[in-house]
Scaffold this active site. Structure first.
Site, PDB file in Angstrom:
ATOM      1  CG  ASN A  46      -1.911  -1.147   1.202  1.00  0.00           C
ATOM      2  OD1 ASN A  46      -1.753  -2.074   1.981  1.00  0.00           O
ATOM      3  ND2 ASN A  46      -2.883  -1.110   0.310  1.00  0.00           N
ATOM      4  CE  LYS A 134       4.122  -6.728  -4.931  1.00  0.00           C
ATOM      5  NZ  LYS A 134       3.763  -5.305  -4.776  1.00  0.00           N
ATOM      6  CG  HIS A 154       2.876  -1.429 -12.773  1.00  0.00           C
ATOM      7  ND1 HIS A 154       2.347  -0.247 -13.246  1.00  0.00           N
ATOM      8  CD2 HIS A 154       3.645  -1.091 -11.703  1.00  0.00           C
ATOM      9  CE1 HIS A 154       2.779   0.769 -12.501  1.00  0.00           C
ATOM     10  NE2 HIS A 154       3.562   0.278 -11.563  1.00  0.00           N
TER      11      HIS A 154
END
Length: 226
Positions: A46, A134, A154
């Site tokens: 974040n 992730k 992305h």
């Protein structure tokens, strides 16, 4: 159809490699102590890379050893990593991670995980607070040199726009697909190439489709914002 999708993914990686060359010259993103990489990725959540890196540099400058973080306590850690945002939550997670790792390995290190199979490593890391798919993939790929394909905003955006995953796919879904298709030797460079393309051309808003090297095979172009 499945074979066609796989071929498209590899074709996209080929095009991006011609453009950005990160497979030929992969960046060194790892750390001599994988725990450093794990904590860095927790800080990245974040926030952007600049704030993450500032917070991590400040953390290491104030606490040369991970034991120093435990000795200093949560409040002090919060002030040190404040630039990464969500400092209260991240400090609590980091301290719990450090305590758990020390309890398991009698040291502030996760190097012993390297002797286990990747599936065990994934389960161990996922059990730590604040560590999702992730973060696990980043730690495996960058710090343990184990093939994985971390998926950030992305890569999520590009994967959906070019059409090799459904629009409702989660980052974890996309990671699973890419890890099945992409050869191990191409994971690091392919990951970095996709991020480079997302930053340079395939923006969340106002994507520069006319400049995009993928525009001839992209299914969505400017019709989809994700």
């Amino acid at each position: 159809m499945l074979k066609s999708k796989h071929q498209k993914i590899l074709r996209i990686l080929d095009i991006l490699e011609d453009e950005y060359h990160n497979e030929a010259s992969p960046p060194e993103l790892g750390h001599s102590e994988p725990l450093d990489g794990l904590i860095l990725t927790v800080l990245s959540q974040n926030t952007n890379d600049i704030n993450r890196d500032r917070a991590f540099a400040n953390l290491k400058a104030n606490f040369p050893e991970w034991k120093d973080v435990i000795d200093a306590g949560s409040e002090r850690l919060e002030s040190v990593i404040r630039t990464a945002g969500l400092s209260h939550t991240k400090a609590a997670r980091i301290i719990t991670i450090l305590e758990t790792v020390y309890e398991n390995f009698n040291a502030y290190t996760i190097k012993p995980l390297a002797k286990y199979e990747p599936e065990f490593m994934k389960k161990y890391l996922r059990a730590l607070p604040g560590v999702g798919a992730k973060t696990v993939a980043c730690t495996l790929l960058f710090d343990f040199k184990i093939p994985a394909f971390p998926v950030d905003t992305h890569i999520t955006r590009i994967s959906k726009r070019v059409g090799f995953v459904p629009a409702n796919s989660s980052p974890e879904d996309i990671s699973h697909i890419l890890e099945k298709v992409v050869p191990a030797s191409r994971c690091l460079g392919g990951h970095v190439n996709m991020i480079a393309h997302g930053r340079a051309v395939c923006h969340s808003r106002n994507a520069e489709c006319e400049l995009c090297v993928l525009n001839k095979i992209c299914e969505n172009k400017k019709n989809l914002e994700v």
